[in-house]
Design a protein around this motif. Structure first.
Motif, short mmCIF file in Angstrom:
data_model
loop_
_atom_site.label_atom_id
_atom_site.label_comp_id
_atom_site.label_asym_id
_atom_site.label_seq_id
_atom_site.Cartn_x
_atom_site.Cartn_y
_atom_site.Cartn_z
N LEU A 59 0.83 -1.21 0.00
CA LEU A 59 0.00 0.00 0.00
C LEU A 59 0.86 1.25 0.00
N GLY A 62 2.10 1.87 -3.44
CA GLY A 62 1.09 1.87 -4.48
C GLY A 62 1.14 0.65 -5.39
N HIS A 64 -0.52 -1.81 -6.72
CA HIS A 64 -1.90 -2.25 -6.90
C HIS A 64 -2.02 -3.71 -7.32
N GLN A 65 -1.00 -4.21 -8.01
CA GLN A 65 -1.03 -5.60 -8.47
C GLN A 65 -1.16 -6.58 -7.31
N ARG A 68 -4.85 -6.54 -6.38
CA ARG A 68 -5.63 -7.18 -7.44
C ARG A 68 -5.60 -8.70 -7.27
N ALA A 79 -10.59 -1.74 -1.87
CA ALA A 79 -9.40 -0.94 -2.19
C ALA A 79 -9.78 0.41 -2.81
N PHE A 83 -7.07 3.64 -3.41
CA PHE A 83 -6.51 3.85 -4.75
C PHE A 83 -7.36 4.80 -5.60
N SER A 130 -4.16 2.76 -11.51
CA SER A 130 -4.03 1.60 -10.62
C SER A 130 -5.34 0.87 -10.42
N LEU A 131 -6.46 1.55 -10.69
CA LEU A 131 -7.77 0.98 -10.43
C LEU A 131 -8.73 1.33 -11.56
N GLN A 155 -4.51 -3.83 -13.34
CA GLN A 155 -5.11 -2.95 -12.34
C GLN A 155 -6.12 -3.70 -11.47
N ILE A 156 -6.37 -3.15 -10.29
CA ILE A 156 -7.51 -3.56 -9.49
C ILE A 156 -8.76 -3.21 -10.30
#
Length: 245
Positions: A59, A62, A64-65, A68, A79, A83, A130-131, A155-156
């Motif tokens: 976190l 960052g 994000h993977q 995810r 999340a 994000f 990221s999302l 990405q998420i």
């Protein structure tokens, strides 16, 4: 909500997560400083602590993977707040077979990528986020885009359709918008996905630029309204999750 989440930890399910909250373990930091104070059922306490420390690290940078992979599509909504500053609200249009338009809204500006103009820019454009937030994107938008561009998503992904269904809403995007009091502008209100196909054909076959501009405006509303729906859905999911007996 993300730092209060424990179900992404291997070996911890919803019942154990609820148990941790009831024990007073309200977030990752609480657990990591509790030094064996909290029961985690069958999950090894030291392993849980190491995984939560890894979560804090992911976190902080960052990554994000990581989320995810460990949250999956069903719990990706957790999340959202963490994000949100790197989120894109995405919606595509097609001619019934292939992508004609990709709309992307980042919370402040809208970008429309159009076939024959700048559609190929999508690979670079999506890599900035990221999302991704969609409506039915898990079964429609993202699979279609992957067929067109290859496996480009890491990405998420928050798909609002199953979330809103779980919250008791039925029907498509436009119906749910109306149920929640979200209004579309005159000239756009009432348009459907079928109308979007016809507008594209009119533009391509007749050179009707007005049809293109109306289609862009329609796509823009789809994208912008996703942010409002995401705020509502994530707030309600959070309240429902934290108040579950």
């Amino acid at each position: 909500m993300l730092q209060r989440t424990f179900i992404h930890v291997p070996g911890i399910g919803k019942l154990t997560e609820q148990s941790l909250w009831k024990q007073g373990c309200v977030d990752w930091s609480s657990y990591c400083t509790g030094a064996g104070k909290y029961s985690t059922g069958r999950a090894d306490r030291s392993e849980v602590r190491r995984f939560l420390e890894r979560s804090e690290e992911a976190l902080a940078i960052g990554e994000h993977q990581f989320f995810r992979k460990h949250l999956g599509l069903r719990d990706a909504w957790r999340a959202y707040r963490a994000f949100k500053e790197s989120a894109v609200y995405l919606d595509i249009e097609t001619d019934g077979a292939s992508v004609t338009m990709i709309g992307m809204y980042d919370g402040s500006s809208f970008t429309c990528l159009t076939r024959g103009e700048n559609l190929e820019n999508f690979r670079d454009a999506i890599s900035r986020y990221s999302l991704i937030v969609t409506f039915c994107g898990g079964t429609f938008d993202l699979p279609i885009l992957e067929r067109a561009f290859g496996p480009i998503f890491d990405q998420i992904h928050i798909d609002l359709c199953p979330m809103l269904r779980k919250l008791g809403f039925r029907g498509g995007l436009k119906k749910i918008e109306k149920d929640l009091g979200i209004q579309r502008p005159d000239g756009i209100d009432g348009l459907t996905g079928h109308d979007a196909v016809l507008l594209w054909r009119r533009y391509r076959m007749l050179g009707d630029n007005g049809a293109l501009q109306r289609l862009i405006a329609y796509n823009r509303e789809d994208c912008i309204n996703l942010e409002r729906l995401a705020e509502i859905a994530c707030d309600r999911m959070e309240r429902a999750t934290l108040t579950t007996p």
